[in-house]
Design an enzyme around this catalytic site. Structure first.
Site: not given
Length: 582
Positions: A155, A307, A309, A311
């Site tokens: 993340s 960010d 990833d 999400d």
């Protein structure tokens, strides 16, 4: 000293097991170097424990060792996950999984390792051809009717980290009983049990065909296409912070009809080193420095960042003085849900039974909006798997129309079961188009919300307590708050105490009632007479205890009152911190 020598001896013994042919030469060389160093810090950090497979999977610093992210710890986790899937779906002819990854160093290597181990265990794998956003992994699991999925990502953690998120067949991160079931299986596996030799016939490479279906589905959540047509030149600055958002977010914005999207050139470069930021976290203002530079140059309407990833979404807009300001996670969630409710109603799209979800630590202004608009709002625990659970519980009976949390995560659709920056960025652009169409900015919409529903300011205090002594201290703090709860916060009497560990609510008159939640959680909440709310919980992933403070002001009658309310809220937060000895 004796304890330290024992620890070093233990770590050395574990490290020597990594000098066998079961491990590749590069790993053995790295371990040998650690063993040979006079300073044993690296050795201890790498081997003093095993990297724990928790309810969210794995997350850790990359490197050789049992407490590090590497192909061996990833292999152990996947073998355990495979064993659990084969037990749980024993009656199925074919078990299948989706494997996805982000932009981080080693992410492709780890994803291929995951695919190899699953396929070696007779499980069919759909492996993405390159990095993709986390929400697309969730979408693909449901779309391809798979039984599980793995996304290799850490993340928004610093660059030295990587991680492993485990998903179930509903596209959500695993919940009980599967979370503990998988953990039990993972804990049984030894390195000799891991089958790293993949079966290429069982690995299917996927990519553009899934992208297209996913983006088409996201376009369906657009509420007002006409306003976008009128404001197609809206000036948008977007940055993926070197991550997966670059693959789909500009495409999604274009598909929705936005023609003036400027991507931050230096950050449209895929890199696990994140060379242009200190931390690839859109919550941190520093990460938006280059985007704000470009926004000022082109006099943009909105800045948005995803960010690594993709999400979570961070954003910035201009205030009434033309200065660029950051919109925090609570305000983000508030803006999304306000717009969805207001404009679905205006367009006649709202149906009976439609509901929204927020987490218990997210702003209570959302509840005020839901109550006034007669929309069902549900509270759930922190983490998107709990929002996904609410969607699943009502599937086929009631329609989920949006949900989010204070940590910059939002989900506007039900065909994904994790937070989604691809749809959130697209919807954010629509909200800005709607504002501009009405001669307003995103900031003006936020002021409208505060004027109608009351001003609110949220502030989080993280008290870091490292090591075992720190963990004991945090435990004691929670015990003290339970045995001797505060009676007032910042001068306002507490009227309701909630303890999610006992699932009991106590009112000021002494009456007690049960809290309806799916399981217990180590969280305390206090609600004051003046609307102040404080939530306290130890972090599940870091050595800290978190205090979420929310203070209210019902006297904001016009945008000019904002500064006064803001200053008053800052003072009130300081008073609350003093009451809690923070």
């Amino acid at each position: 000293m004796e304890n330290n020598e024992q620890l070093i001896a233990l770590c050395e013994a574990k490290a020597r097991q990594w000098l066998t042919p079961a491990f590749d030469t590069e790993t053995q060389k790295s371990v040998q170097e650690m063993l040979g160093k006079e300073d044993k810090t690296d050795l201890i950090e790498s081997f003093y424990k095993d990297l724990e497979f928790g309810t969210g999977g794995l997350r850790g610093i990359m490197g050789a060792g049992t407490n590090r992210m590497n192909i061996y710890t990833v292999g152990l986790a996947t073998q355990g996950f495979a064993n659990y899937l084969r037990k749980n779906f024993a009656g199925r002819d074919c078990i299948s999984v989706v494997v996805c990854h982000d932009c981080r160093n080693n992410s492709r290597l780890f994803a291929e390792t995951v695919a190899n181990v699953f396929s070696a265990n007779g499980i069919k794998v759909y492996l993405f051809d390159d990095m993709r956003p986390t929400p697309e992994c969730s979408f693909a699991i449901r779309h391809l009717k798979c039984q599980a999925g793995v996304n290799v990502t850490a993340s928004h953690n610093p660059r030295e980290y990587n991680g492993y998120k485990a998903y179930w067949e509903d596209g959500a991160q695993v919940l009980a009983p599967h979370d503990t079931g998988i953990i039990d299986e993972v804990n049984k596996v030894k390195i000799a049990d891991v089958n790293f030799e993949g079966n290429k016939e069982l690995i299917n490479i996927i990519g553009e065909e899934i992208d297209k279906i996913y983006l088409d589905r996201i376009k369906e959540i657009c509420i007002d296409p006409e306003v976008i047509k009128r404001q197609k030149d809206l000036k948008i600055v977007y940055t993926p912070l070197h991550g997966t958002g670059m693959t789909l977010i500009p495409r999604s914005l274009s598909l929705w009809g936005f023609e003036n999207v400027h991507c931050v050139k230096e950050q449209m470069v895929k890199s696990g080193d994140f060379p242009t930021v200190v931390s690839p976290n859109p919550e941190n203002g520093e990460a938006l420095t280059l985007a704000l530079r470009d926004a000022k140059e082109m006099d943009a309407d909105i800045v948005m960042a995803s960010d690594p990833d993709a999400d979570r979404v961070g954003m910035a807009c201009k205030n009434d003085k033309g200065e660029w300001i950051l919109i925090n996670g609570n305000q983000t969630c508030l803006l999304f849900l306000y717009y969805i409710i207001t404009n679905r109603k205006a367009k006649g799209l709202m149906k009976e039974g439609d509901f929204i979800v927020k987490t218990i630590v997210t702003t209570e202004v959302i509840k005020k909006i839901a109550d006034k608009q007669n929309i069902e709002m549900r509270d759930c625990y922190t983490g998107f798997k709990w929002i996904a659970r609410e969607i699943a519980l009502s599937e086929g009976k009631q329609q989920y129309i949006g949900g989010g949390e204070e940590s910059y995560g939002f989900l506007a659709e039900d065909f994904v079961r994790d937070k989604d920056a691809v749809s959130a960025c697209s919807l954010l652009a629509e909200i800005c188009a709607y504002a501009k169409d009405n001669g307003k900015s995103l900031y003006d919409i936020l002021m409208d919300i505060y004027i109608e529903y009351g001003y609110s300011k949220e502030f989080t205090v993280n008290v870091v307590k490292p090591g075992k002594s720190g963990a004991d201290e945090i435990k004691q703090m929670m015990a003290d708050f339970r045995s001797n709860p505060p009676q007032e916060l910042g001068g306002s009497p507490i009227t309701v105490w909630k303890d999610y560990q006992s699932l009991e609510q106590t009112c000021a008159d002494g009456t007690k009632s049960k809290i309806d939640m799916p399981t217990t959680s180590n969280v305390l909440q206090w609600f004051c007479e003046d609307g102040t709310k404080v939530s306290v919980r130890p972090s599940g992933t870091e050595p800290k205890i978190k205090f979420y403070i929310e203070v209210k002001d019902s006297t904001m009658k016009c945008p000019n009152c904002y500064t006064r309310c803001e200053n008053g809220a800052v003072e009130k937060i300081e008073a609350v911190k003093k009451s809690l000895n923070l």
